[in-house]
Write a protein that holds these residues in place. Structure first.
Motif, PDB file in Angstrom:
ATOM      1  N   MET A  30       0.892  -0.999  -0.038  1.00  0.00           N
ATOM      2  CA  MET A  30       0.106   0.109   0.041  1.00  0.00           C
ATOM      3  C   MET A  30       0.973   1.200   0.078  1.00  0.00           C
ATOM      4  O   MET A  30       1.962   1.298   0.503  1.00  0.00           O
ATOM      5  N   GLY A  31       0.303   2.433  -0.653  1.00  0.00           N
ATOM      6  CA  GLY A  31       0.948   3.428  -0.551  1.00  0.00           C
ATOM      7  C   GLY A  31       0.726   4.223   0.277  1.00  0.00           C
ATOM      8  O   GLY A  31       0.047   3.994   1.278  1.00  0.00           O
ATOM      9  N   PRO A  32       1.110   5.776   0.529  1.00  0.00           N
ATOM     10  CA  PRO A  32       0.984   6.636   1.657  1.00  0.00           C
ATOM     11  C   PRO A  32      -0.437   7.260   1.577  1.00  0.00           C
ATOM     12  O   PRO A  32      -0.674   7.835   2.412  1.00  0.00           O
ATOM     13  N   LEU A  33      -1.154   7.193   0.388  1.00  0.00           N
ATOM     14  CA  LEU A  33      -2.452   7.688   0.467  1.00  0.00           C
ATOM     15  C   LEU A  33      -3.534   6.820   1.043  1.00  0.00           C
ATOM     16  O   LEU A  33      -3.566   5.671   0.813  1.00  0.00           O
ATOM     17  N   LEU A  34      -4.441   7.195   1.792  1.00  0.00           N
ATOM     18  CA  LEU A  34      -5.553   6.630   2.360  1.00  0.00           C
ATOM     19  C   LEU A  34      -6.737   6.470   1.433  1.00  0.00           C
ATOM     20  O   LEU A  34      -7.029   7.194   0.703  1.00  0.00           O
ATOM     21  N   ASN A  35      -7.665   5.381   1.744  1.00  0.00           N
ATOM     22  CA  ASN A  35      -8.506   5.002   0.829  1.00  0.00           C
ATOM     23  C   ASN A  35      -9.737   5.875   1.279  1.00  0.00           C
ATOM     24  O   ASN A  35     -10.647   5.133   1.612  1.00  0.00           O
ATOM     25  N   ARG A  36      -9.626   7.034   1.421  1.00  0.00           N
ATOM     26  CA  ARG A  36     -11.079   7.566   2.098  1.00  0.00           C
ATOM     27  C   ARG A  36     -10.874   9.285   1.604  1.00  0.00           C
ATOM     28  O   ARG A  36      -9.730   9.446   1.311  1.00  0.00           O
ATOM     29  N   ILE A  37     -11.963   9.869   1.540  1.00  0.00           N
ATOM     30  CA  ILE A  37     -11.984  11.289   0.961  1.00  0.00           C
ATOM     31  C   ILE A  37     -12.078  12.019   2.479  1.00  0.00           C
ATOM     32  O   ILE A  37     -13.140  11.763   2.997  1.00  0.00           O
ATOM     33  N   GLY A  38     -11.304  13.097   2.448  1.00  0.00           N
ATOM     34  CA  GLY A  38     -11.232  13.642   3.808  1.00  0.00           C
ATOM     35  C   GLY A  38     -12.399  14.990   3.696  1.00  0.00           C
ATOM     36  O   GLY A  38     -12.874  15.161   4.432  1.00  0.00           O
ATOM     37  N   THR A  39     -12.050  15.690   2.470  1.00  0.00           N
ATOM     38  CA  THR A  39     -13.004  17.028   2.463  1.00  0.00           C
ATOM     39  C   THR A  39     -13.338  17.266   0.940  1.00  0.00           C
ATOM     40  O   THR A  39     -12.783  16.941   0.131  1.00  0.00           O
ATOM     41  N   VAL A  40     -14.648  17.679   0.814  1.00  0.00           N
ATOM     42  CA  VAL A  40     -15.013  18.169  -0.533  1.00  0.00           C
ATOM     43  C   VAL A  40     -15.217  19.620  -0.380  1.00  0.00           C
ATOM     44  O   VAL A  40     -15.850  20.481   0.637  1.00  0.00           O
ATOM     45  N   PHE A  41     -14.484  20.441  -1.281  1.00  0.00           N
ATOM     46  CA  PHE A  41     -14.563  21.912  -1.259  1.00  0.00           C
ATOM     47  C   PHE A  41     -15.590  22.604  -2.064  1.00  0.00           C
ATOM     48  O   PHE A  41     -15.823  21.999  -3.507  1.00  0.00           O
ATOM     49  N   ILE A  42     -16.556  23.347  -1.900  1.00  0.00           N
ATOM     50  CA  ILE A  42     -17.729  23.928  -2.518  1.00  0.00           C
ATOM     51  C   ILE A  42     -17.266  25.519  -2.705  1.00  0.00           C
ATOM     52  O   ILE A  42     -17.401  26.020  -1.831  1.00  0.00           O
ATOM     53  N   PRO A  43     -17.240  25.663  -3.981  1.00  0.00           N
ATOM     54  CA  PRO A  43     -17.105  27.369  -4.212  1.00  0.00           C
ATOM     55  C   PRO A  43     -18.315  27.853  -4.073  1.00  0.00           C
ATOM     56  O   PRO A  43     -19.405  27.590  -4.545  1.00  0.00           O
ATOM     57  N   VAL A  44     -18.423  29.158  -3.262  1.00  0.00           N
ATOM     58  CA  VAL A  44     -19.610  29.789  -3.002  1.00  0.00           C
ATOM     59  C   VAL A  44     -19.051  31.325  -3.165  1.00  0.00           C
ATOM     60  O   VAL A  44     -18.008  31.755  -2.919  1.00  0.00           O
ATOM     61  N   ARG A  45     -20.075  32.207  -3.574  1.00  0.00           N
ATOM     62  CA  ARG A  45     -19.712  33.744  -3.758  1.00  0.00           C
ATOM     63  C   ARG A  45     -19.685  34.398  -2.361  1.00  0.00           C
ATOM     64  O   ARG A  45     -18.874  35.165  -2.365  1.00  0.00           O
ATOM     65  N   ASN A  46     -20.418  34.251  -1.617  1.00  0.00           N
ATOM     66  CA  ASN A  46     -20.676  34.810  -0.192  1.00  0.00           C
ATOM     67  C   ASN A  46     -20.520  33.749   1.021  1.00  0.00           C
ATOM     68  O   ASN A  46     -21.652  33.051   1.067  1.00  0.00           O
ATOM     69  N   ILE A  47     -19.500  33.837   1.661  1.00  0.00           N
ATOM     70  CA  ILE A  47     -19.384  32.730   2.801  1.00  0.00           C
ATOM     71  C   ILE A  47     -20.518  32.682   3.626  1.00  0.00           C
ATOM     72  O   ILE A  47     -20.846  31.733   4.331  1.00  0.00           O
ATOM     73  N   GLU A  48     -20.914  33.984   4.290  1.00  0.00           N
ATOM     74  CA  GLU A  48     -21.871  34.197   5.433  1.00  0.00           C
ATOM     75  C   GLU A  48     -23.098  33.601   4.683  1.00  0.00           C
ATOM     76  O   GLU A  48     -23.989  32.816   5.554  1.00  0.00           O
ATOM     77  N   ARG A  49     -23.506  34.013   3.778  1.00  0.00           N
ATOM     78  CA  ARG A  49     -24.911  33.692   3.059  1.00  0.00           C
ATOM     79  C   ARG A  49     -24.922  32.001   2.881  1.00  0.00           C
ATOM     80  O   ARG A  49     -25.987  31.397   3.014  1.00  0.00           O
ATOM     81  N   ALA A  50     -23.573  31.616   2.304  1.00  0.00           N
ATOM     82  CA  ALA A  50     -23.622  30.050   1.961  1.00  0.00           C
ATOM     83  C   ALA A  50     -23.825  29.364   3.338  1.00  0.00           C
ATOM     84  O   ALA A  50     -24.378  28.461   3.248  1.00  0.00           O
ATOM     85  N   ARG A  51     -22.996  29.944   4.279  1.00  0.00           N
ATOM     86  CA  ARG A  51     -22.842  29.354   5.683  1.00  0.00           C
ATOM     87  C   ARG A  51     -24.490  29.042   6.401  1.00  0.00           C
ATOM     88  O   ARG A  51     -24.800  28.076   6.448  1.00  0.00           O
ATOM     89  N   ASP A  52     -25.173  30.075   6.079  1.00  0.00           N
ATOM     90  CA  ASP A  52     -26.571  30.238   6.734  1.00  0.00           C
ATOM     91  C   ASP A  52     -27.352  29.142   5.820  1.00  0.00           C
ATOM     92  O   ASP A  52     -28.309  28.596   6.473  1.00  0.00           O
ATOM     93  N   TRP A  53     -27.490  28.997   4.373  1.00  0.00           N
ATOM     94  CA  TRP A  53     -28.080  28.485   3.709  1.00  0.00           C
ATOM     95  C   TRP A  53     -27.900  26.979   3.833  1.00  0.00           C
ATOM     96  O   TRP A  53     -28.564  26.239   4.215  1.00  0.00           O
ATOM     97  N   TYR A  54     -26.535  26.630   4.114  1.00  0.00           N
ATOM     98  CA  TYR A  54     -26.234  25.067   4.159  1.00  0.00           C
ATOM     99  C   TYR A  54     -26.641  24.609   5.677  1.00  0.00           C
ATOM    100  O   TYR A  54     -27.270  23.867   5.882  1.00  0.00           O
ATOM    101  N   CYS A  55     -26.299  25.647   6.788  1.00  0.00           N
ATOM    102  CA  CYS A  55     -26.781  25.212   7.892  1.00  0.00           C
ATOM    103  C   CYS A  55     -28.188  24.918   7.959  1.00  0.00           C
ATOM    104  O   CYS A  55     -28.817  24.130   8.929  1.00  0.00           O
ATOM    105  N   ASP A  56     -28.862  25.814   7.293  1.00  0.00           N
ATOM    106  CA  ASP A  56     -30.341  25.784   7.486  1.00  0.00           C
ATOM    107  C   ASP A  56     -31.067  24.422   6.933  1.00  0.00           C
ATOM    108  O   ASP A  56     -31.747  23.688   7.640  1.00  0.00           O
ATOM    109  N   ILE A  57     -30.507  24.034   5.640  1.00  0.00           N
ATOM    110  CA  ILE A  57     -30.856  22.721   5.085  1.00  0.00           C
ATOM    111  C   ILE A  57     -30.568  21.723   5.927  1.00  0.00           C
ATOM    112  O   ILE A  57     -31.140  20.643   5.849  1.00  0.00           O
ATOM    113  N   LEU A  58     -29.315  21.809   6.280  1.00  0.00           N
ATOM    114  CA  LEU A  58     -28.657  20.700   7.002  1.00  0.00           C
ATOM    115  C   LEU A  58     -29.377  20.587   8.622  1.00  0.00           C
ATOM    116  O   LEU A  58     -28.998  19.576   9.390  1.00  0.00           O
ATOM    117  N   GLY A  59     -29.817  21.477   9.083  1.00  0.00           N
ATOM    118  CA  GLY A  59     -30.413  21.437  10.410  1.00  0.00           C
ATOM    119  C   GLY A  59     -29.185  21.675  11.355  1.00  0.00           C
ATOM    120  O   GLY A  59     -29.352  21.426  12.687  1.00  0.00           O
TER     121      GLY A  59
END
Length: 116
Positions: free
Chosen positions: A1-30
């Motif tokens: 086995m190589g040094p890379l782990l067989n899992r995904i740590g993070t997905v980055f989502i590009p957003v225009r306005n960080i505050e608005r995106a935070r509020d929207w995602y937090c709302d739909i995810l509870g």
């Protein structure tokens, strides 16, 4: 086995306005929208498993997801669909094969909900 782990740590989502995106995602995810915005452009959603990082520094319209890069899990696809409708989320497909549907976030990222 190589040094890379067989899992995904993070997905980055590009957003225009960080505050608005935070509020929207937090709302739909509870989640409360009370976490810290890091370095003025990053917000880490408190997910189980693979993390999601909203990032306004990488935003450009051509960087938004045109096809879903991942899906949110649900145990009840019909309930999830009705919930997203009640939140006035822009749903882009009906429930397909009684299994999944797509929607867009306010910045145009195409995302998916899938019954697992």
């Amino acid at each position: 086995m190589g040094p890379l782990l067989n899992r995904i740590g993070t997905v980055f989502i590009p957003v225009r306005n960080i505050e608005r995106a935070r509020d929207w995602y937090c709302d739909i995810l509870g989640f409360p929208a009370d976490g810290e915005i890091l370095f003025g452009h990053l917000y880490i959603l408190p997910m189980q498993g693979t993390r999601i990082v909203l990032d306004s520094k990488i935003y450009a319209e051509e960087h938004t997801f045109k096809t879903p890069a991942f899906h949110f899990d649900t145990e009840d696809i019909k309930e999830a669909y009705a919930y997203m409708q009640s939140k006035d989320v822009h749903i882009t497909t009906p429930i397909e094969h009684d299994h999944w549907f797509n929607f867009q976030d306010p910045d145009g990222n195409l995302l998916m909900v899938c019954k697992c």
